[in-house]
Design an enzyme around this catalytic site. Sequence first.
Site, PDB file in Angstrom:
ATOM      1  N   HIS A  29      -7.893  53.211  -2.844  1.00 12.49           N
ATOM      2  CA  HIS A  29      -8.862  53.070  -1.746  1.00 12.49           C
ATOM      3  C   HIS A  29      -8.857  51.614  -1.304  1.00 12.49           C
ATOM      4  CE1 HIS A  29     -13.237  54.084  -0.254  1.00 12.49           C
ATOM      5  NE2 HIS A  29     -12.612  53.231   0.561  1.00 12.49           N
ATOM      6  N   GLU A 212     -20.848  57.675   0.642  1.00 14.52           N
ATOM      7  CA  GLU A 212     -20.931  56.204   0.553  1.00 14.52           C
ATOM      8  C   GLU A 212     -22.378  55.840   0.930  1.00 14.52           C
ATOM      9  OE1 GLU A 212     -18.514  54.064   3.421  1.00 14.52           O
ATOM     10  OE2 GLU A 212     -18.770  52.136   2.373  1.00 14.52           O
TER      11      GLU A 212
HETATM   12  N1  ADE Z   1     -13.505  51.377   7.035  1.00 15.66           N
HETATM   13  C1  ADE Z   1     -13.210  50.277   6.327  1.00 15.66           C
HETATM   14  N2  ADE Z   1     -13.991  50.177   5.268  1.00 15.66           N
HETATM   15  C2  ADE Z   1     -14.814  51.260   5.278  1.00 15.66           C
HETATM   16  C3  ADE Z   1     -15.837  51.729   4.432  1.00 15.66           C
HETATM   17  N3  ADE Z   1     -16.214  51.081   3.330  1.00 15.66           N
HETATM   18  N4  ADE Z   1     -16.469  52.870   4.781  1.00 15.66           N
HETATM   19  C4  ADE Z   1     -16.117  53.532   5.877  1.00 15.66           C
HETATM   20  N5  ADE Z   1     -15.155  53.127   6.697  1.00 15.66           N
HETATM   21  C5  ADE Z   1     -14.505  52.005   6.410  1.00 15.66           C
HETATM   22 ZN    ZN Z   2     -13.326  52.705   2.393  1.00  8.26          ZN
END
Ligand code: ADE
Ligand code: ZN
Length: 351
Positions: A29, A212
């Site tokens: 990631h 997230e």
């Molecule tokens: N694009 C880059 N970083 C990201 C993240 N942490 N969450 C969602 N989109 C992203």
């Molecule tokens: Zn990300």
Amino acid sequence: MSALPELPDHQLDPKLSAFLKAMPKAELHIHIEGSLEPELIFQLAKRNGVSLAYPDVESLKAAYAFTDLQSFLDIYYAGASVLQTEQDFHDMAWAYFKRAKADGIVRSELFFDPQTHTERGIPMAVVMAGLTSACERAERELNMSSGLILCFLRHLSEDDAMATLEEALPYRDQFIGVGLDSSEVGNPPEKFARVFARCRELGLHLVAHAGEEGPPAYMASALDVLKVERIDHGVQSIHDPALLQRLVQSQVPLTVCPLSNVKLCVFKDLQLHPIARMLRAGACVTINSDDPAYFGGYLLENFRQTFAVHQLNLQDAYQLAKNSLTASFAPDHEKQRWMAELDALYAGYAG
Ligand code: ADE
Ligand code: ZN
């Protein structure tokens, strides 16, 4: 395994620190545009005659005080505007690979956001050529394995994602899968059901950011509707015991990014981050850097700070490295080779 000596809070045992660096591991990631260091942003801006909203590196860095995901994304997309030529994409990715090598990474799966570039008039061919040549160079010169994962921007429409997929199909052999990133809340996985179904038919690997900032329900729909093989972040599962149980049972890998989550205020500090609880619960957790140029650390720094704060041990390190290798989309023969190397190294440290 020999017991590690007790150390004051937030310090790492030197032996554990050495193992964290030496252990073969995969990074699953990492947004390659999030590896653009401020210095490189200014270098590329100068090279391409792009004007930036900040006069110098220091003032740009001072703006890296994020309050949530969106406050970061606004600056991240502005930073990416300096990328114009094939050489720029190559230089960005090559800089990342050199740092990744120093951290003991053997395999990197790089997210890239083509819509960020094509909507500025940069041809898909330019993006693909620059990134692909950097991946090939990393293989040749650094003995590093890699794969590219094309991410759809979830704040844009599904039609836009579908058109982007069509544009990318002439380069089908240059990327291994697709993902879903950008502003999560209000843009649930279901919005992209058709485009993911099409990618599945094409035999692409499927991943998506979920949980997230968004609710645990987004993780369930990423699994059930999009049929993803891994979930990016997934930390909101800590608030849904039934979902966490499902993740433990299914062993769907979670690409967790501890420093990112703190920097974007998902958790107030690293001590409050649920990674240790998720690991202890038996979830297939991996550690990743997300956007290391913006969040204060590349992969090894994420490991070091997480291990120090949560007092994780050598066995945890082994488990996290193993999770990263098995969760990668690398060919089986590569995974087996790295696992043998990891086992041998661990035996030496633990014995
Ligand atoms: N694009 C880059 N970083 C990201 C993240 N942490 N969450 C969602 N989109 C992203
Ligand atoms: Zn990300």
